[in-house]
Design a protein around this motif. Structure first.
Motif, short mmCIF file in Angstrom:
data_model
loop_
_atom_site.label_atom_id
_atom_site.label_comp_id
_atom_site.label_asym_id
_atom_site.label_seq_id
_atom_site.Cartn_x
_atom_site.Cartn_y
_atom_site.Cartn_z
N VAL A 235 -38.72 9.05 -23.77
CA VAL A 235 -38.73 9.45 -25.22
C VAL A 235 -38.15 8.37 -25.88
CG1 VAL A 235 -37.61 11.16 -26.66
CG2 VAL A 235 -38.09 11.82 -24.42
N GLU A 236 -39.15 8.04 -27.28
CA GLU A 236 -38.81 7.22 -27.98
C GLU A 236 -39.06 7.80 -29.63
OE1 GLU A 236 -37.87 4.29 -28.00
OE2 GLU A 236 -38.06 3.42 -25.94
N LYS A 254 -51.21 6.34 -8.83
CA LYS A 254 -52.37 6.28 -7.97
C LYS A 254 -52.96 5.10 -7.53
CE LYS A 254 -54.14 10.22 -11.06
NZ LYS A 254 -54.97 10.49 -12.27
N LYS A 255 -52.71 4.01 -8.11
CA LYS A 255 -53.17 2.79 -7.50
C LYS A 255 -52.19 2.44 -6.29
CE LYS A 255 -54.63 0.99 -11.84
NZ LYS A 255 -54.48 -0.02 -13.15
N ASN A 256 -50.96 2.99 -6.18
CA ASN A 256 -50.15 2.49 -5.07
C ASN A 256 -50.07 3.79 -4.05
OD1 ASN A 256 -48.78 -0.08 -5.72
ND2 ASN A 256 -49.18 0.91 -7.74
N ALA A 257 -50.64 4.90 -4.13
CA ALA A 257 -50.64 6.01 -3.29
C ALA A 257 -50.75 5.59 -1.81
CB ALA A 257 -51.52 7.05 -3.76
N PRO A 258 -50.12 6.41 -0.86
CA PRO A 258 -49.15 7.08 -1.08
C PRO A 258 -47.94 6.79 -1.31
CG PRO A 258 -49.46 6.95 1.19
CD PRO A 258 -50.54 6.13 0.59
N CYS A 259 -47.08 7.16 -2.54
CA CYS A 259 -45.93 6.46 -3.06
C CYS A 259 -44.99 7.65 -3.59
CB CYS A 259 -46.20 5.86 -4.29
SG CYS A 259 -46.93 6.26 -5.75
N ILE A 260 -43.90 7.38 -3.85
CA ILE A 260 -42.83 8.17 -4.54
C ILE A 260 -42.46 8.01 -6.11
CG2 ILE A 260 -40.52 9.13 -4.21
CD1 ILE A 260 -40.70 8.91 -1.18
N ILE A 261 -42.32 8.85 -6.78
CA ILE A 261 -42.01 8.48 -8.08
C ILE A 261 -40.53 9.32 -8.25
CG2 ILE A 261 -42.07 8.99 -10.45
CD1 ILE A 261 -45.17 8.76 -10.08
N PHE A 262 -39.42 8.68 -8.52
CA PHE A 262 -37.98 9.38 -8.56
C PHE A 262 -37.79 9.18 -10.20
CE2 PHE A 262 -33.63 8.55 -8.61
CZ PHE A 262 -33.26 9.86 -8.39
N ILE A 263 -37.52 10.15 -10.79
CA ILE A 263 -37.00 10.58 -11.93
C ILE A 263 -35.60 11.00 -11.95
CG2 ILE A 263 -37.43 11.69 -14.19
CD1 ILE A 263 -40.28 12.36 -13.17
N ASP A 264 -34.69 10.15 -12.36
CA ASP A 264 -33.44 10.38 -12.55
C ASP A 264 -32.98 11.05 -13.74
OD1 ASP A 264 -30.60 10.63 -11.47
OD2 ASP A 264 -30.22 8.24 -11.88
N GLU A 265 -31.93 11.87 -13.66
CA GLU A 265 -31.68 12.50 -14.98
C GLU A 265 -32.71 13.25 -15.53
OE1 GLU A 265 -28.50 13.23 -15.07
OE2 GLU A 265 -27.74 11.77 -13.88
N ILE A 266 -33.55 13.96 -14.96
CA ILE A 266 -34.86 14.61 -15.49
C ILE A 266 -34.50 15.65 -16.43
CG2 ILE A 266 -34.89 16.65 -13.83
CD1 ILE A 266 -38.09 16.15 -13.92
N ASP A 267 -33.25 16.07 -16.77
CA ASP A 267 -33.12 17.11 -17.83
C ASP A 267 -33.12 16.44 -19.20
OD1 ASP A 267 -29.68 16.35 -18.35
OD2 ASP A 267 -30.46 16.08 -16.42
N ALA A 268 -32.96 15.09 -19.14
CA ALA A 268 -33.24 14.44 -20.57
C ALA A 268 -34.55 14.62 -21.09
CB ALA A 268 -32.97 12.84 -20.33
N VAL A 269 -35.43 14.87 -20.34
CA VAL A 269 -36.85 15.25 -20.67
C VAL A 269 -37.36 16.61 -20.21
CG1 VAL A 269 -37.99 14.30 -18.83
CG2 VAL A 269 -39.27 14.26 -20.94
N GLY A 270 -36.87 17.24 -19.43
CA GLY A 270 -37.25 18.66 -19.03
C GLY A 270 -36.29 19.85 -19.30
N GLY A 278 -38.54 20.66 -34.01
CA GLY A 278 -40.08 20.63 -34.14
C GLY A 278 -40.93 21.60 -33.39
N GLY A 279 -40.11 22.75 -33.01
CA GLY A 279 -40.96 23.50 -32.14
C GLY A 279 -41.58 23.13 -30.98
N GLY A 280 -42.99 23.26 -30.91
CA GLY A 280 -43.85 22.63 -29.66
C GLY A 280 -44.52 21.40 -30.10
N ASN A 281 -44.04 20.64 -31.08
CA ASN A 281 -44.84 19.63 -31.30
C ASN A 281 -43.82 18.24 -31.37
OD1 ASN A 281 -47.23 20.73 -31.94
ND2 ASN A 281 -46.38 21.56 -33.89
N ASP A 282 -42.52 18.64 -31.18
CA ASP A 282 -41.68 17.05 -31.12
C ASP A 282 -42.00 16.47 -29.87
OD1 ASP A 282 -40.62 18.64 -29.14
OD2 ASP A 282 -38.52 18.37 -29.99
N GLU A 283 -41.43 15.28 -29.97
CA GLU A 283 -41.80 14.04 -29.12
C GLU A 283 -41.34 14.59 -27.60
OE1 GLU A 283 -42.31 10.55 -27.18
OE2 GLU A 283 -43.52 11.75 -28.73
N ARG A 284 -40.07 15.06 -27.44
CA ARG A 284 -39.67 15.34 -26.14
C ARG A 284 -40.50 16.49 -25.60
NH1 ARG A 284 -37.00 19.16 -24.18
NH2 ARG A 284 -36.60 20.33 -25.98
#
Length: 649
Positions: A235-236, A254-270, A278-284
């Motif tokens: 988020v910016e 995709k270029k490095n598959a198979p791979c793992i994506i680790f998202i730490d503290e996902i509650d910041a964006v999820g 902003g309803g459904g139009n804000d950045e987050r």
């Protein structure tokens, strides 16, 4: 050397080259705007009237006329230059005096010069904007126009990588994730039977329990590329940047598959959608929508496994938790005693240990510690050993480090009067005596009147084993022990001499009684009903506690039941201390003499036995030796250490 092995220039070299290019461009620009006549012309600037006078007197030898600019030489070969204001008779005067003159056309700026002059202000503004954008993106090295690129870091190190051998105390979580490792190593094993590996795994647990370490161990075991990113990196301030970063991150994956994506503290964006302005139009929310599509949309991402971590699963959007996205929610809880033993053994590998160090003994005395807490404990013990100039870390360092972590740092410089020391000793002795005579209470580990942290004294109790639920009789015992300090002050010093030292004890007892009545259904009058809700909802970016509305009559009953439970604990403590006044006096005097007593030593004092101490030199330094108290008297607290895990000072 191949282009792939060529090292990029250092930042210092890049800066030098950049400034050298800027200086060269300025020199060329000056040369460009300096016309040939300006480069040629020189001499002394004279007034036009003086020039005419010199022409009339025959002192001008030659002249060159370029538009209205006039330059030339005098009869003594002195060069001059002047400006013609528009004199139309000048040519006749020069001819009349036989002055040699030449006329050249006036130089005008070329088309290129005109374009550069017109565009220069805009180029300067664009350059300033690019400079500030580079500063905003300085930590990522993406350049001025690269803010839409993913900030995920790719970890592919083969030496020193983390494996499951470095993860201890969370065996159930390891078993859940072992299947992901097996799939990354041999996908055909699952495809033959028509099985599909979960696309995502959500690690849920308190801070410090090893969620990030566990995710790195998955990548280390499978030996595949590992992308790591924090939820806040998406988020910016610019709308659409987060969604662009999500797309770019999955393109790289995709270029490095198979791979793992680790998202730490996902509650910041999820977090739940629809909770912002902003309803459904804000950045987050745009970022979250793009993440949902990339995880399970029309375009399937084969070979990409998403692992995320959070300690707030209750605020996540339901669409993020459905099957096909985060198929599994794996709880990474605090370790039990066996888990703590293995965690300590992992962290003790690099520490030179003395022969008397026993990891199981340390684990028994640290219930409720997370992996990060245990790592901090080992580090504090190593620092204490280094401070004491020891070559090995002994059990005494681990005990002192445990006391420091659980109870705070000793405040040896704090000044206390003899009356304050005496009152603190009886206060802590009251907690200790009541705890010994309450059968459901946890055993006493240590009692001290040395100030630690924010408390003037402390009685720390530790359970004999890990506890996951508590009985009603244990809660009654905790209420009684909490009131033991206040009751001891009243019995020894009188009602008017009671201090504010029991504030934390009263707060702890009130909160416990309120939870018994409103959450755990332990009130016979109110019955087994819940009158409060523990859930929280997000409103305008803030967590807001929700409390179920109750009638005024019910609220009065709740208050009366809470008061009844706390006063009941006070009455039980008063009865116990009245019946065992001699034990209260003995423990208080022992605390005044030794300042710190273990649980076994308190039992010896009550039985009238002698405390074996090596010698007086082994006693702790005198309380309040030097220094000035940094807290006002009303702000000091005598903590009771009533928590089942750590002292509640």
């Amino acid at each position: 050397m191949s282009d792939n092995n060529r090292k990029p220039p250092s930042p210092l070299v890049r800066n030098v080259l950049m400034w050298a290019g800027i200086l060269l461009a300025l020199v060329l620009l000056v040369q460009l705007f300096q016309g040939p006549s300006e480069r040629r012309s020189g001499g002394e600037e004279i007034a036009y009237s003086d020039f005419l006078s010199k022409v009339d007197s025959g002192q001008v030898k030659e002249a060159a006329i370029a538009g209205r600019q006039i330059s030339g030489k005098l009869s003594n070969d002195q060069e001059f230059r002047t400006y013609n204001p528009g004199d139309m008779q000048l040519i006749e005067r020069l001819r009349a005096k036989n002055v040699k003159f030449d006329a050249v056309p006036e130089e005008r700026p070329s088309l290129l010069q005109q374009v550069i002059v017109g565009a220069l202000p805009f180029l300067i503004m664009i350059g300033i904007w690019i400079f500030f954008m580079r500063q905003m993106q300085n930590g990522q090295g993406r350049g001025a126009m690269g803010f839409g690129k993913s900030r995920a870091k790719l970890l592919t190190e083969k030496h020193g990588r983390v494996t499951f051998d470095d993860v201890a105390g969370i065996d159930e979580a390891r078993e859940e994730l072992q299947e992901i490792v097996d799939f990354l190593k041999d996908p055909s094993k699952f495809h033959r039977l028509g099985g599909k590996i979960p696309k995502g795994a959500l690690l849920v647990g308190p801070p410090g329990t090893g969620k990030t370490l566990l995710a790195r161990a998955i990548a280390g075991e499978a030996n595949v590329p590992f992308f790591t990113i924090s939820g806040s990196d998406f988020v910016e301030m610019f709308v659409g940047v987060g969604a662009s970063r999500v797309r770019d991150m999955f393109e790289q994956a995709k270029k490095n598959a198979p791979c793992i994506i680790f998202i730490d503290e996902i509650d910041a964006v999820g977090r739940h959608r629809g909770a912002g302005l902003g309803g459904g139009n804000d950045e987050r929310e745009q970022t979250l929508n793009q993440l949902l599509v990339e995880m399970d949309g029309f375009d399937a991402n084969e070979g990409i496994i998403i692992v995320a971590a959070t300690n707030r699963p209750d605020v996540l959007d339901p669409a993020l938790l459905r099957p096909g996205r985060f198929d599994r929610q794996i709880t990474v809880g605090r370790p039990d005693i066996e888990g703590r033993v293995r965690i300590l053994q992992v962290h003790m590998r690099k520490v030179p240990l003395a022969q008397d160090v026993d990891a199981r003994t340390i684990a028994r005395g640290t219930p409720g510690f997370s992996g990060a807490d245990l790592a901090n404990l080992v580090n504090e013990a190593a620092l204490l050993a280094a401070r004491r100039s020891k070559r090995l870390v002994g059990m005494s360092e681990f005990e002192d480090a445990k006391d420091k972590v659980m109870m705070g740092v000793e405040r040896k410089s704090m000044v206390m009067t003899e009356d304050e020391k005496k009152l603190t000793a009886y206060h802590e002795a009251g907690h200790a005596v009541v705890s010994l005579h309450e059968q459901a209470s946890d055993p006493i580990h240590k009692a001290t009147i040395i100030p630690r942290g924010r408390a003037l004294g402390m009685v720390m109790r530790l359970p004999e084993r890990d506890s996951y639920s508590f009985h009603r009789d244990k809660m009654y015992a905790n209420l009684s022990v909490a009131m033991g300090g206040r009751v001891a002050e009243e019995l020894i010093f009188g009602h008017d001499k009671v201090t504010s030292g029991a504030s934390s004890d009263i707060q702890m007892a009130t909160n416990l009684a309120k939870a018994m009545v409103t959450q755990w259904g332990m009130s016979d009058i109110l019955g087994p009903l819940q009158y409060t809700e523990n859930q929280e909802e997000v409103f305008l970016g803030h967590s807001v506690s929700r409390q179920q509305n109750v009638s005024e009559k019910t609220a009065e009953l709740i208050d009366s039941e809470v008061k009844r439970l706390v006063v009941g604990g006070y009455d039980r403590a008063k009865q116990l201390l009245t019946d065992h006044a001699d034990e209260l006096e003995a423990v208080a005097q022992a605390l005044l003499e030794y300042e710190t007593l273990s649980g076994d030593e308190i039992i010896k004092v009550i039985k009238g036995e002698h405390i074996d101490r090596p010698d007086s030199a082994e006693k702790l330094p005198p309380l309040g030796a030097g220094g000035v108290s940094g807290l006002p008297k009303a702000g000091r607290r005598r903590g009771s250490g009533l928590g089942d895990i750590a002292p509640q000072a």
